[in-house]
Motif scaffolding. Structure first.
Motif, PDB file in Angstrom:
ATOM      1  N   ALA A 144     -11.113  -4.213  33.291  1.00  0.00           N
ATOM      2  CA  ALA A 144     -12.324  -4.881  32.810  1.00  0.00           C
ATOM      3  C   ALA A 144     -12.914  -5.821  33.856  1.00  0.00           C
ATOM      4  O   ALA A 144     -14.137  -5.857  34.050  1.00  0.00           O
ATOM      5  CB  ALA A 144     -12.032  -5.645  31.523  1.00  0.00           C
ATOM      6  N   ALA A 145     -12.077  -6.582  34.517  1.00  0.00           N
ATOM      7  CA  ALA A 145     -12.569  -7.528  35.514  1.00  0.00           C
ATOM      8  C   ALA A 145     -13.231  -6.811  36.679  1.00  0.00           C
ATOM      9  O   ALA A 145     -14.238  -7.286  37.231  1.00  0.00           O
ATOM     10  CB  ALA A 145     -11.420  -8.395  36.014  1.00  0.00           C
ATOM     11  N   VAL A 146     -12.696  -5.661  37.053  1.00  0.00           N
ATOM     12  CA  VAL A 146     -13.262  -4.889  38.167  1.00  0.00           C
ATOM     13  C   VAL A 146     -14.644  -4.368  37.805  1.00  0.00           C
ATOM     14  O   VAL A 146     -15.601  -4.477  38.586  1.00  0.00           O
ATOM     15  CB  VAL A 146     -12.324  -3.722  38.546  1.00  0.00           C
ATOM     16  N   HIS A 147     -14.774  -3.790  36.613  1.00  0.00           N
ATOM     17  CA  HIS A 147     -16.068  -3.246  36.201  1.00  0.00           C
ATOM     18  C   HIS A 147     -17.107  -4.346  36.043  1.00  0.00           C
ATOM     19  O   HIS A 147     -18.283  -4.149  36.370  1.00  0.00           O
ATOM     20  CB  HIS A 147     -15.919  -2.458  34.903  1.00  0.00           C
ATOM     21  N   ASP A 148     -16.680  -5.506  35.574  1.00  0.00           N
ATOM     22  CA  ASP A 148     -17.602  -6.629  35.465  1.00  0.00           C
ATOM     23  C   ASP A 148     -18.053  -7.082  36.846  1.00  0.00           C
ATOM     24  O   ASP A 148     -19.254  -7.291  37.082  1.00  0.00           O
ATOM     25  CB  ASP A 148     -16.919  -7.776  34.726  1.00  0.00           C
ATOM     26  N   ASP A 161     -28.313  -5.022  35.451  1.00  0.00           N
ATOM     27  CA  ASP A 161     -27.648  -6.038  36.270  1.00  0.00           C
ATOM     28  C   ASP A 161     -27.790  -7.351  35.518  1.00  0.00           C
ATOM     29  O   ASP A 161     -28.740  -8.105  35.713  1.00  0.00           O
ATOM     30  CB  ASP A 161     -28.288  -6.121  37.652  1.00  0.00           C
ATOM     31  N   THR A 162     -26.829  -7.610  34.635  1.00  0.00           N
ATOM     32  CA  THR A 162     -26.978  -8.660  33.636  1.00  0.00           C
ATOM     33  C   THR A 162     -25.927  -9.753  33.796  1.00  0.00           C
ATOM     34  O   THR A 162     -24.991  -9.633  34.590  1.00  0.00           O
ATOM     35  CB  THR A 162     -26.856  -8.053  32.227  1.00  0.00           C
ATOM     36  N   LEU A 163     -26.064 -10.782  32.996  1.00  0.00           N
ATOM     37  CA  LEU A 163     -25.132 -11.900  33.022  1.00  0.00           C
ATOM     38  C   LEU A 163     -23.748 -11.491  32.535  1.00  0.00           C
ATOM     39  O   LEU A 163     -22.723 -11.867  33.103  1.00  0.00           O
ATOM     40  CB  LEU A 163     -25.685 -13.038  32.144  1.00  0.00           C
ATOM     41  N   GLY A 164     -23.698 -10.709  31.461  1.00  0.00           N
ATOM     42  CA  GLY A 164     -22.430 -10.272  30.885  1.00  0.00           C
ATOM     43  C   GLY A 164     -22.547  -8.893  30.290  1.00  0.00           C
ATOM     44  O   GLY A 164     -23.592  -8.247  30.383  1.00  0.00           O
ATOM     45  N   ARG A 199     -19.514 -15.215  29.377  1.00  0.00           N
ATOM     46  CA  ARG A 199     -20.751 -14.483  29.664  1.00  0.00           C
ATOM     47  C   ARG A 199     -20.960 -13.332  28.689  1.00  0.00           C
ATOM     48  O   ARG A 199     -22.073 -13.072  28.227  1.00  0.00           O
ATOM     49  CB  ARG A 199     -20.735 -13.989  31.109  1.00  0.00           C
ATOM     50  N   ASP A 200     -19.880 -12.627  28.369  1.00  0.00           N
ATOM     51  CA  ASP A 200     -20.005 -11.483  27.458  1.00  0.00           C
ATOM     52  C   ASP A 200     -20.493 -11.901  26.074  1.00  0.00           C
ATOM     53  O   ASP A 200     -21.304 -11.212  25.458  1.00  0.00           O
ATOM     54  CB  ASP A 200     -18.656 -10.774  27.315  1.00  0.00           C
ATOM     55  N   VAL A 201     -19.988 -13.024  25.584  1.00  0.00           N
ATOM     56  CA  VAL A 201     -20.305 -13.411  24.205  1.00  0.00           C
ATOM     57  C   VAL A 201     -21.782 -13.751  24.041  1.00  0.00           C
ATOM     58  O   VAL A 201     -22.331 -13.669  22.928  1.00  0.00           O
ATOM     59  CB  VAL A 201     -19.408 -14.584  23.760  1.00  0.00           C
ATOM     60  N   LEU A 202     -22.459 -14.096  25.131  1.00  0.00           N
ATOM     61  CA  LEU A 202     -23.876 -14.446  25.045  1.00  0.00           C
ATOM     62  C   LEU A 202     -24.735 -13.270  24.622  1.00  0.00           C
ATOM     63  O   LEU A 202     -25.836 -13.462  24.076  1.00  0.00           O
ATOM     64  CB  LEU A 202     -24.367 -14.983  26.400  1.00  0.00           C
ATOM     65  N   ALA A 203     -24.264 -12.053  24.850  1.00  0.00           N
ATOM     66  CA  ALA A 203     -25.060 -10.873  24.496  1.00  0.00           C
ATOM     67  C   ALA A 203     -25.257 -10.733  22.996  1.00  0.00           C
ATOM     68  O   ALA A 203     -26.206 -10.089  22.539  1.00  0.00           O
ATOM     69  CB  ALA A 203     -24.397  -9.604  25.047  1.00  0.00           C
ATOM     70  N   GLY A 204     -24.373 -11.357  22.217  1.00  0.00           N
ATOM     71  CA  GLY A 204     -24.426 -11.189  20.771  1.00  0.00           C
ATOM     72  C   GLY A 204     -25.734 -11.610  20.143  1.00  0.00           C
ATOM     73  O   GLY A 204     -26.182 -11.017  19.146  1.00  0.00           O
TER      74      GLY A 204
END
Length: 385
Positions: A21-25, A193-196, A356-361
């Motif tokens: 996951a960290a690599v893909h992010d 190309d996003t924040l999370g 960062r991921d949680v902001l997409a919600g």
């Protein structure tokens, strides 16, 4: 391969997904290996009935699995969510004796990947309207021209489920729900190309006369709020599985916080931070917020599985659980960052990625404005003209 529900996503599989996951992010790439392993495990067909070759899981079971997958890789879980939405809608149809989506179930068993092409820039009608043109082809099929945004699974989908507006048929206007294949008439942008949630690769999709043949035109309905099974199916499965992903993020943040405070030791007191009253209060606050959501998700999912008729109340219940899950997850991750201390501010820290991921919600339907408007109308009645 058929998914064995007794496995509950093996720990070693989750460990591999979490490591990637960290690599893909960092590299802004799609998690092909995650998809390959999940497909090989039969995960793409968990919601397909056993008699059609799937695992025959309930929506409640799938929601629990998606929470667990999100603890390893939120972006992978969110991407897979969009495929599971369509297989979940197919389950809603088959459970209620509505034909038309058997090809989705059979395709999922065969390894096909279904993407979700509903969102459009500036279209706050979402399911109830579309800026995409749906033109009849004369043989029962439709040609779609328009732009869809946030198309998760963009690099890998084999069929795109979408909607468009037919304004030319004698009974127009009609919203048309259908599935198109990936052809030259479908242009997938490279603009993610996003924040999370970077690994979802939810790129823009431009439709230039993409054709759905008659066999893959699922529904023609009136625009606007509609009791049709396609609306209920999409709304119920989408909201429940979204709530599951963000609840999974919260669980991971809580677990990481617990691990951290047991490991960190105060120079001042000589004890671990798990003994600090302020830290203990913060962990308790996170746990109290998190604990409310899994039972809510399970209850609503079981109601969908059991064909419970909540009537118009469904829309408040479903938008509400998604809104509460996202709000809770954001709160828990915020608290986790403070609990972990300055180390969580480094981009290499997993909590930084979860932050960062949680902001997409907040950007998924139902957004906060829509959820509150739905609840207000349910409790206070519609706005006066």
């Amino acid at each position: 391969m058929t998914f064995d529900p007794t496995h509950h996503l093996p720990d070693d599989l989750l460990d591999r997904i979490r490591e990637r996951a960290a690599v893909h992010d960092r590299e802004n790439t799609f998690p092909h290996d995650d998809l390959d392993e999940l497909r090989a495990a039969g995960y793409l067909s968990i919601l397909v009935p056993a008699e059609r070759g799937g695992a025959g899981l309930s929506l409640a079971q799938a929601a629990e699995l998606q929470q667990r997958l999100a603890t390893a890789a939120p972006a992978t879980a969110l991407a897979i969510n969009m495929h599971l939405v369509w297989t979940g809608v197919a389950k809603v149809f088959s459970d209620r004796g509505v034909p038309g989506l058997e090809f989705v179930q059979d395709g999922a068993v065969a390894g096909e990947v279904f993407a979700f092409g509903i969102s459009e820039g500036g279209n706050d009608l979402v399911l109830f309207g579309s800026d995409t043109e749906a033109a009849p082809t004369g043989d029962g099929g439709y040609s779609f021209t328009g732009t869809k945004i946030f198309t998760s699974l963009a690099p890998v989908w084999t069929r795109l489920g979408l909607h468009g507006l037919d304004t030319t048929s004698p009974d127009a206007p009609k919203l048309v729900f259908a599935f198109v294949e990936r052809t030259d008439a479908v242009d997938t942008g490279d603009d993610w190309d996003t924040l999370g949630m970077r690994a979802t690769q939810s790129r823009t999709t431009r439709l230039n006369g993409a054709v759905a043949d008659a066999a893959h035109v699922v529904r023609r309905i009136d625009p606007g709020p509609n009791p049709d099974p396609i609306v209920f199916g999409i709304f119920s499965v989408f909201e429940i599985l979204l709530a599951s992903v963000y609840t999974g993020i919260a669980r991971r943040a809580l677990d990481l916080s617990v691990q951290t405070v047991h490991a960190r030791r105060s120079k001042k007191t000589g004890t671990t931070y798990s003994q600090d009253p302020d830290i203990r209060w913060r962990i308790a606050d996170m746990a109290l917020a998190y604990d409310a959501l899994p039972p809510q998700i399970a209850h609503l999912a079981r109601q969908v599985d059991d064909l419970v008729d909540n009537g118009p109340r469904w829309f408040t219940l479903l938008s509400g659980v998604k809104h509460r899950a996202v709000t809770m997850a954001k709160h828990v991750v915020d608290q986790a960052m403070l609990t972990a201390g300055g180390g969580s501010y480094f981009s290499s820290n997993e909590l930084s990625r979860l932050y960062r991921d949680v902001l997409a919600g907040a950007f998924h339907p139902s957004d906060p404005e829509s959820a509150h408007a739905t609840a207000a109308s349910a409790w206070l009645g519609p706005l006066e003209p």
